[in-house]
Design an enzyme around this catalytic site. Sequence first.
Site, mmCIF file in Angstrom:
data_model
loop_
_atom_site.group_PDB
_atom_site.id
_atom_site.type_symbol
_atom_site.label_atom_id
_atom_site.label_comp_id
_atom_site.label_asym_id
_atom_site.label_seq_id
_atom_site.Cartn_x
_atom_site.Cartn_y
_atom_site.Cartn_z
ATOM 1 N N ASN A 1 -17.701 4.763 -19.906
ATOM 2 C CA ASN A 1 -16.779 3.657 -19.695
ATOM 3 C C ASN A 1 -16.200 3.237 -21.038
ATOM 4 O O ASN A 1 -16.855 3.387 -22.053
ATOM 5 C CB ASN A 1 -17.520 2.474 -19.045
ATOM 6 N N CYS B 1 -4.721 2.648 18.732
ATOM 7 C CA CYS B 1 -5.430 3.797 19.347
ATOM 8 C C CYS B 1 -6.283 4.559 18.332
ATOM 9 O O CYS B 1 -6.879 5.588 18.671
ATOM 10 C CB CYS B 1 -4.405 4.744 19.984
ATOM 11 N N CYS C 1 1.246 6.079 20.138
ATOM 12 C CA CYS C 1 1.335 4.916 21.058
ATOM 13 C C CYS C 1 2.276 3.843 20.546
ATOM 14 O O CYS C 1 2.365 2.772 21.147
ATOM 15 C CB CYS C 1 -0.069 4.332 21.253
ATOM 16 N N HIS D 1 -14.449 4.322 -0.187
ATOM 17 C CA HIS D 1 -13.491 3.277 0.187
ATOM 18 C C HIS D 1 -12.266 3.849 0.895
ATOM 19 O O HIS D 1 -11.222 3.215 0.926
ATOM 20 C CB HIS D 1 -13.074 2.492 -1.071
ATOM 21 N N ASP E 1 -7.202 7.542 -4.272
ATOM 22 C CA ASP E 1 -5.982 8.254 -4.691
ATOM 23 C C ASP E 1 -6.010 9.758 -4.469
ATOM 24 O O ASP E 1 -5.009 10.442 -4.690
ATOM 25 C CB ASP E 1 -5.702 7.947 -6.177
ATOM 26 N N TYR F 1 0.832 -1.216 0.000
ATOM 27 C CA TYR F 1 0.000 0.000 0.000
ATOM 28 C C TYR F 1 0.864 1.264 0.000
ATOM 29 O O TYR F 1 0.507 2.274 -0.596
ATOM 30 C CB TYR F 1 -0.968 -0.021 1.187
ATOM 31 N N SER G 1 -16.515 -0.683 -12.948
ATOM 32 C CA SER G 1 -17.065 -1.932 -13.505
ATOM 33 C C SER G 1 -18.409 -2.272 -12.862
ATOM 34 O O SER G 1 -19.067 -3.227 -13.248
ATOM 35 C CB SER G 1 -16.072 -3.079 -13.261
ATOM 36 N N ASN H 1 -12.471 5.558 -5.473
ATOM 37 C CA ASN H 1 -11.015 5.662 -5.564
ATOM 38 C C ASN H 1 -10.416 6.192 -4.266
ATOM 39 O O ASN H 1 -11.071 6.929 -3.529
ATOM 40 C CB ASN H 1 -10.625 6.582 -6.734
HETATM 41 P P1 OAD Z 1 -12.406 -1.827 -11.814
HETATM 42 O O1 OAD Z 1 -10.994 -2.098 -12.164
HETATM 43 O O2 OAD Z 1 -13.291 -2.951 -11.338
HETATM 44 O O3 OAD Z 1 -13.134 -1.209 -13.077
HETATM 45 C C1 OAD Z 1 -12.529 -0.142 -13.782
HETATM 46 C C2 OAD Z 1 -13.510 0.266 -14.864
HETATM 47 O O4 OAD Z 1 -12.996 1.400 -15.533
HETATM 48 C C3 OAD Z 1 -13.718 -0.822 -15.926
HETATM 49 O O5 OAD Z 1 -15.104 -0.952 -16.183
HETATM 50 C C4 OAD Z 1 -12.972 -0.272 -17.149
HETATM 51 O O6 OAD Z 1 -13.615 -0.655 -18.366
HETATM 52 C C5 OAD Z 1 -13.105 1.211 -16.938
HETATM 53 N N1 OAD Z 1 -12.059 2.035 -17.533
HETATM 54 C C6 OAD Z 1 -10.746 1.743 -17.654
HETATM 55 N N2 OAD Z 1 -10.090 2.789 -18.221
HETATM 56 C C7 OAD Z 1 -11.034 3.764 -18.436
HETATM 57 C C8 OAD Z 1 -11.009 5.085 -18.977
HETATM 58 N N3 OAD Z 1 -9.869 5.631 -19.421
HETATM 59 N N4 OAD Z 1 -12.159 5.799 -19.033
HETATM 60 C C9 OAD Z 1 -13.332 5.252 -18.613
HETATM 61 N N5 OAD Z 1 -13.434 3.997 -18.089
HETATM 62 C C10 OAD Z 1 -12.295 3.278 -17.999
HETATM 63 O O7 OAD Z 1 -12.420 -0.646 -10.743
HETATM 64 P P2 OAD Z 1 -13.637 -0.161 -9.860
HETATM 65 O O8 OAD Z 1 -14.943 -0.331 -10.578
HETATM 66 O O9 OAD Z 1 -13.307 1.196 -9.381
HETATM 67 O O10 OAD Z 1 -12.528 -1.634 -3.792
HETATM 68 O O11 OAD Z 1 -13.575 -1.193 -8.622
HETATM 69 C C11 OAD Z 1 -14.441 -0.979 -7.525
HETATM 70 C C12 OAD Z 1 -13.737 -1.410 -6.280
HETATM 71 O O12 OAD Z 1 -13.229 -2.762 -6.418
HETATM 72 C C13 OAD Z 1 -12.506 -0.593 -5.942
HETATM 73 O O13 OAD Z 1 -12.828 0.593 -5.279
HETATM 74 C C14 OAD Z 1 -11.776 -1.549 -5.015
HETATM 75 C C15 OAD Z 1 -11.931 -2.834 -5.792
HETATM 76 O O14 OAD Z 1 -11.917 -3.925 -4.937
HETATM 77 C C16 OAD Z 1 -11.831 -1.591 -2.623
HETATM 78 O O15 OAD Z 1 -10.625 -1.454 -2.617
HETATM 79 C C17 OAD Z 1 -12.675 -1.726 -1.410
#
Ligand code: OAD
Length: 254
Positions: A220, A136, A157, A125, A110, A69, A196, A108
């Site tokens: 997307n 603590c 701590c 998240h 970030d 991380y 996604s 995200n």
């Molecule tokens: P994913 O990696 O599951 O999905 C990323 C999505 O972005 C996909 O549908 C891609 O097609 C799309 N994508 C990629 N590049 C792109 C671009 N330039 N413009 C538009 N779309 C684009 O990531 P998340 O959906 O964010 O959770 O995942 C959800 C959660 O799953 C995250 O927050 C994380 C992970 O486990 C935790 O960490 C709790």
Amino acid sequence: MSYVIPDDLMGALSRARSVTVLTGAGVSAESGIPTFRDALTGLWSRYRAEDLATPQAFERDPQMVARWYDERRTMCMRCEPNAGHRALAQLQDHMRGLGRELVLVTQNVDRLHQRAGSEDVIELHGSIMTWRCTHCDHEQQELGEPFDSHPPRCGKCDGIRRPGVVWFGESLPDDALQSAHSASVHCDVFLSIGTSSQVYPAAGLMDTAAAQGARLLEVNVDRTAASDRCDWVLCGRSAQILPILLKRLMATGH
Ligand code: OAD
């Protein structure tokens, strides 16, 4: 490549009193931050999420998980917000100037939305810049160099500190989830961008919005599990589409 933005979408956005936006890793992809599930470049294509993003993984090997991380934290800090992040920040500013609202909910961790100028961002998240003591609960923002040792210790701590992100199997922060739910219940248009739509409860927010009559837009590069539920699907890169959307909306003066 020029995108055709449907007129009825522009109409809905220009009339909207309230817009809620949910973003996922795809919005940060063009800043150089890997997504999770993209087949070739996604983080989960090289790592098993269960080995890294769970309390059990941290319990089993705090040094390895904290190091992984910390590497992502410093990588995020080296990246810059892209045109998609900036367009969302400008759209929020534009709508606020007209007495309307745009609530940005992100999965995200970030902090690129905030660095692009978005305000009151709801971090479902958590944030990879926040590290919390497991003893603590003291939290510290970490915006500097990689930690000297992993896991880092608490300044108060000397307890072990963990990243302030939500791991698989953990609950989302109550306040963030409540705020995201409320924003979905009250919006006229819900935008799902670069996600996604596989991880709940975030992926369910659009259904909450639709249930009270909101129109749904997905941006997307691919179709997703949610595409069929949307009124509009703009297939393409968010850093390209969002500035066009913003420009069209500002040209209407609404
Ligand atoms: P994913 O990696 O599951 O999905 C990323 C999505 O972005 C996909 O549908 C891609 O097609 C799309 N994508 C990629 N590049 C792109 C671009 N330039 N413009 C538009 N779309 C684009 O990531 P998340 O959906 O964010 O959770 O995942 C959800 C959660 O799953 C995250 O927050 C994380 C992970 O486990 C935790 O960490 C709790």
